[in-house]
Every structure is written in C-alpha cells, then in structure tokens.
Enzyme design. Structure first.
Site, PDB file in Angstrom:
ATOM      1  N   GLU A 337       0.829  -1.214   0.000  1.00 20.74           N
ATOM      2  CA  GLU A 337       0.000   0.000   0.000  1.00 20.74           C
ATOM      3  C   GLU A 337       0.862   1.263   0.000  1.00 20.74           C
ATOM      4  O   GLU A 337       0.568   2.233  -0.716  1.00 20.74           O
ATOM      5  CB  GLU A 337      -0.936   0.006   1.218  1.00 20.74           C
ATOM      6  CG  GLU A 337      -1.955  -1.115   1.236  1.00 20.74           C
ATOM      7  CD  GLU A 337      -2.885  -1.083   0.037  1.00 20.74           C
ATOM      8  OE1 GLU A 337      -3.159   0.016  -0.478  1.00 20.74           O
ATOM      9  OE2 GLU A 337      -3.329  -2.162  -0.401  1.00 20.74           O
ATOM     10  N   ASP A 430       3.528  -4.252  -5.737  1.00 15.26           N
ATOM     11  CA  ASP A 430       4.055  -5.543  -5.268  1.00 15.26           C
ATOM     12  C   ASP A 430       5.579  -5.558  -5.354  1.00 15.26           C
ATOM     13  O   ASP A 430       6.272  -6.025  -4.430  1.00 15.26           O
ATOM     14  CB  ASP A 430       3.491  -6.696  -6.111  1.00 15.26           C
ATOM     15  CG  ASP A 430       2.054  -7.054  -5.742  1.00 15.26           C
ATOM     16  OD1 ASP A 430       1.577  -6.586  -4.694  1.00 15.26           O
ATOM     17  OD2 ASP A 430       1.413  -7.798  -6.517  1.00 15.26           O
TER      18      ASP A 430
END
Length: 488
Positions: A337, A430
């Site tokens: 995030e 990611d």
C-alpha cells in the site's frame, strides 16, 4: 476537411428540431404535444438518440453477459486448482470458493437481466421527463417554488433537480432492494460472510440516502449556476469547482463521513503497531495515526488502506485482517500500500480523475445545446432568455443525456484502459514491497486473504482483463516469485 465535417456535424446538432422531428413513437411520455398527422412524417420512425442509447446499453449488457458466462462455465468445469495453488489451498476451500462464486454470479446475471429490462422499458416509457415533471409539481405542492416561477430560474431548477435526483435514487433503491437483501442475507450469509442485521442493513441504506441529499444540496446549485453563467468556457469553471469539491470530500470523508457507518479506534500499542511504525519510519512514510475499524460488524471480508494529504497520513486496518494474517504479513501488505504512495500512484489517480472530469465537461460544452437529443428522450428545449443566460434543457438533464449517449462509449473505453493501468500499478506496488524484503510474506499474506475471502482461483482471462482492477492471485504470485529469484 475533417474539421469542416465536425463543424457541420455540431451545427446540425444545434439546429432546432421541427415539430415533426419531435414526434417519434417513443418515449410514450413527452413534455410536448405532437401536431396532427405527425405520425405520417418520414422522421416519425427515425433512428434517434434514444434508440442509439438503448442499442449501446444492450450491446454492453450482451458483452458483459458473454464474459459472465465464460467465467461461470469455468466454475462448473474446473475440478481442481491450478498446480501452483495445490500446496496452499485445500480442496475444501476450493469447493467453497467455487460454490460462493457460483451463487454470486447467478445473482449477478439475474440482476443484470432485470436491470437492462427496466432500464430499456423506462427509457421507452419516458420515465425521465415524467419524473422531472413530477419533481417540478412536487416542488410547487411543497411550497418550495412559486407557481408562476420561471422554469429556467436558477432557484427553481436547483430545487427541481434536487427533488428529481432524490426521487430517482429512491426508486432505484427500491428496485434493487430485493437483490441487495438476497445478496447480503442469503448469499453472504450462506457462505459465512454476513455479520449484519436487518436493522443495520436498513439503517445503512437510509443514512446513505440522507447523506447524498445533504451533500448534493449545495453542490447542485453551484454546478447549475456555473454552467448557465459561465459562458462559452463554462467547462473550465465546472472542472475547477468539482476539483475543489473532491478535495473537500476527500478531506472530510475519513473524519466526518466514514465514522457514521463504522467505529474507528486507535490501534493499541503492541507488536503490530510497532512493526507498522518501523516500516513507515524506514521508507519515510509520514504516518500520524493508526486506526482499527470494526469491519466485522457487517462482514467477514478484510481490507486495509491509508488516507490523508501531504505530511498527514493515516492507516486503517480492518479488525478482520488482524485475525487472518500474521504481523509480518500485515507489514508486507502495508508495504504494498505504501508502494502506491511512494510510486505516486495515488497522485496519478487524482490527476487522471481531474483530466477525465475536464475532458467530460469540455465535450459536454460542445453538445450541451442539442434540441434533437432532448426531444428524443421526451424533453422540451427552452430558448435562451426567461432569466437564463443559455438555452437548453435543465443542466442536470442535459448532462445525464449526454452521459447516456455521446459519452457512454468513450467512458467504456476509458474504463478498460484505466483498469489496465490499475493492474500495472498493482504489479509495481508488489515489486516495491519485494524490494523491501517482504516478498515471501506478501505472497503468504495475499494467499491467506484470498482463501479467507473465497476469491476466484480460476479467473477467465477475458473476464478478469475487463473487470479486475487487481491482477488475479496467481499472476501476482508468479510476478513476486520472479522478482524474489532475481534479487537473490
């Protein structure tokens, strides 16, 4: 030559419609009367904007139905997991996931058919001009506007628009209520996700309606005034106004709006808080608060997100997430995030939204005075004057019809492109978490969340490409594994 063609096209759109042009067989309800013998006019059965809007809606419905059928066929034909998931997902969880997804898709297909049927039927019946006239009559009956007030006055148009939007939203809520109830108290309940009660369900619905009414009350008059008084370049002022509104809503939502529906409490001191604060300090994330939200009050699904401007960032964790993953996995998920923030994805999303809004209203400014468009949907077209600086249908009506006709295809194409970009950003976030050394924990965390949420483990390639803003689990696992191997 092309510019000349565009100019001619726009000039034709702005040409006032003849009486016979207005008298098509549909919609059944119109704000004007047809002259005697109009049914014999060659234009009586012409292929108008209404038909184009309906044809486009049906085409999108068929496309999405085909994708739904492709996906649901995979649910029925898949007897085992993909090989890479066999060591992580049990057969029981896989069967539960398939059963859950079958139920959700069955409901989705039934609701989609009901929705397109009502949508097309209401358009041909003339529900839009009918509801507008009812809203206008209601405003007079309630004493909100005087009986003799000019229809084009800012005050009257604002009041009628607000009532029109309220009536339409209330009707939509009533028509979709059976599906919402079935989805929550049958499908979600059957598979162990629903934690809500009927009282809480209806309380949420009522609060959302009241909240929309309160928020739209000052925004609608502002929008109408700018469009009517802004002149040729009103779209620039509308964009600036809506940009300020969006910043304001982003500011007040976490502190004033979200707490209406959920309880936010500061995360207690302990291992999880210390680990998250250490991560934020390591990457320079300006974390000021950590909150736990009672997501389990309504559902067993989990989530985590952050919000805030500049040096005032706050992270929110669902209480369900803490029960599903370990501390190191939470850190890895938040690393992902924070990657969105570090890679400017959040700002990118905001800027894309602003460009989208600007392009929408710039296009709207070219086609906002199109008599034939309004006539095709059963609306009359007011001439300039009578207290208005511009002619045309009411601003909200004009915008709504523009979105259904001219902007509809553009919006679909842009949505597909934005979905593709969103998936690219997810891979990049990611990769950022992997660069922090959290590759293994991110993989295990994503796996646990997917298992607990009974995610789709056998996504159809076309369906996921069209609908998924996040890449499917297996694609993310493969990409993370490749990055981890590369770093070694």
């Amino acid at each position: 030559m092309e510019v000349s063609k565009l100019t001619d096209f726009l000039a034709e759109l702005s040409t006032p419609a003849l009486d016979t042009d207005l008298c098509q067989p549909f919609p059944l309800y119109k704000q004007f009367s047809c002259p005697t013998g109009a049914e014999t006019s060659p234009t009586y059965q012409m292929w108008g904007y209404l038909n184009v809007a309906v044809a486009f809606s049906i085409a999108v419905y068929i496309l999405e139905l085909v994708l739904d059928v492709r996906q649901i066929r995979l649910f029925y034909s898949s007897k085992s997991l993909p090989a890479e998931l066999l060591d992580h997902v049990t057969d029981e969880k896989f069967r539960q996931s398939i059963a859950y997804r079958k139920d959700k898709f069955s409901l989705k297909i039934v609701e989609g058919f009901f929705s397109i049927l009502l949508s097309v039927g209401f358009l041909y019946a003339g529900n839009l001009p009918f509801l507008w006239d009812r809203a206008d009559a209601l405003a007079v009956r309630l004493g909100l506007v005087a009986l003799g007030a000019q229809p084009t006055s800012l005050y009257r148009e604002s009041v009628v628009t607000w009532l029109f939007l309220g009536i339409q939203t209330a009707l939509d809520s009533v028509m979709t209520l059976p599906f919402s109830l079935y989805g929550t108290f049958v499908v979600e309940q059957r598979h162990g996700f629903n934690k809500s009660t009927l009282l809480l369900f209806f309380q949420d619905k009522l609060q959302a309606l009241l909240l929309m009414a309160v928020i739209s009350a000052p925004i609608l008059p502002g929008l109408i005034f700018i469009v009517r008084a802004g002149g040729r370049f009103f779209f620039f002022y509308v964009w600036a106004f809506l940009c300020l509104v969006s910043v304001l809503l982003l500011t007040i939502y976490p502190t004033l709006i979200a707490p209406i529906f959920n309880k936010f409490t500061p995360l207690e001191n302990g291992e999880v808080k210390s680990a998250i604060e250490a991560l934020a300090s390591r990457v320079g994330f300006p974390l000021t608060q950590l909150y736990l939200v009672d997501g389990s009050r309504r559902s067993a699904h989990s989530n985590a997100y952050f919000y805030g401007f500049f040096k005032n960032k706050r992270i929110v964790l669902y209480d369900t997430l803490l029960k599903q993953v370990t501390t190191s996995e939470i850190v890895a998920i938040l690393g992902h995030e924070i990657g969105h923030w570090k890679l400017w994805h959040t700002m990118q999303g905001f800027l894309v939204t602003q460009l989208y809004t600007f392009a929408l209203f710039a296009s709207f400014s070219l086609l906002s005075e199109t008599p034939r468009l309004y006539a095709a949907f059963g609306f009359s077209f007011a001439a300039p004057g009578d207290g208005a600086t511009r002619g045309g249908a009411p601003v909200f009506v004009a915008l709504m019809l523009f979105l259904q006709t001219f902007w509809g295809p553009v919006d679909k194409i842009l949505n597909v492109l934005l979905t593709m970009n969103s998936r690219r950003n997810e891979f990049a976030a990611d990769a950022y978490a992997v660069s922090l050394g959290h590759g293994a924990d991110l993989t295990s965390g994503l796996l646990k969340i997917s298992i607990e949420n009974l995610d789709n483990f056998v996504p159809d390639a076309w369906y996921s490409a069209y609908h998924y803003s996040h890449p499917p689990l297996l694609e993310r696992m493969r990409a993370i594994e490749a990055l981890v191997r590369k770093e070694k």
